[in-house]
Enzyme design. Structure first.
Site: not given
Length: 253
Positions: A113-114
């Protein structure tokens, strides 16, 4: 000797070679050749369909030697705020962080995930990527998670049996242990699959929120502690061999 190297390594078109090494599209490379900017073994190459041997011939563009790599493997300590993709219209990408890359077909093996940090393998080896990501291969991925909230007393048991997510999906069995002195705040979780936001959703199903997440290892490959977030290095030959030799692991009892 050169002929033996050529026979051993095979040949490819000059424009394909330069395209794979990031020197432009076929039409751009053709234009460079017309302008005399490309040389093969010291001779100006005007024809981009010229057959060359990447391992035996020397190719230069504007006087700079063009190296060739069929496969590349990089370990990246992914920082927060960077997306696990080759291209993106809004965020910096993990592939864009690999400044020393020779090839243009690199991709991240799986996604973080970012806002997740940690180990990410960047390569163009599709077979290796499939073997590392397929749930059938049972390759362990270890994460360190920092949590808010209180875990239930049977958290380890429920995780080891497989968690039922909010969409009705049941995860594969996971290994759970506390990582810090303050039990419940920092934990290690080992999973063998990579569903969308999986680690976060697993702990949400247990009534907790993940406030920090970092991947520590994938199969035999562990994050180099000397790599700061955003830093990377090529894999060693030993690390590459260990990933290629990675076999199915036995399921936990």
């Amino acid at each position: 000797m050169a002929d033996k190297n050529r026979q051993k390594s095979g040949v490819m078109r000059l424009d394909k070679f330069l395209g794979e090494m990031g020197h432009g599209t076929r039409s751009q490379i053709k234009d460079m050749a017309k302008r005399g900017r490309i040389q093969v073994n010291g001779q100006v190459a005007k024809a981009t369909d010229l057959k060359i041997c990447p391992d035996a011939d020397q190719v230069t563009v504007d006087g700079a030697l063009v190296g060739y790599a069929k496969m590349e493997y990089y370990m990246l300590n992914k920082p927060q705020g960077v997306v696990s993709a080759r291209t993106d219209n809004h965020y910096e990408t993990v592939v864009g962080l690999i400044g020393d890359a020779l090839r243009q077909d690199l991709f991240p093996v799986g996604r973080l995930d970012v806002d997740t940090e940690g180990l990410l393998l960047i390569t163009n080896d599709g077979e290796m990527a499939h073997n590392l990501l397929s749930p059938k291969k049972h390759v362990d991925k270890v994460y360190m998670a920092r949590l808010s909230g209180t875990l239930p007393k049977d958290a380890a048991k429920r995780l080891e049996e497989g968690i039922l997510l909010e969409d009705g999906t049941r995860t594969l069995p996971a290994k759970f242990e506390y990582a810090g002195e303050d039990k419940g705040q920092e934990v290690l979780l080992t999973i063998r699959e990579g569903k969308f936001h999986q680690v976060k959703r697993m702990f949400e199903a247990l009534g907790c929120q993940v406030v920090y997440l970092k991947r520590l290892s994938m199969g035999p490959l562990s994050l180099d502690p000397d790599l700061e977030p955003g830093e990377y290095r090529p894999l060693s030959e030993e690390e590459i061999r260990s990933l290629k030799d990675c076999r199915n692991q036995k399921k936990s009892d």
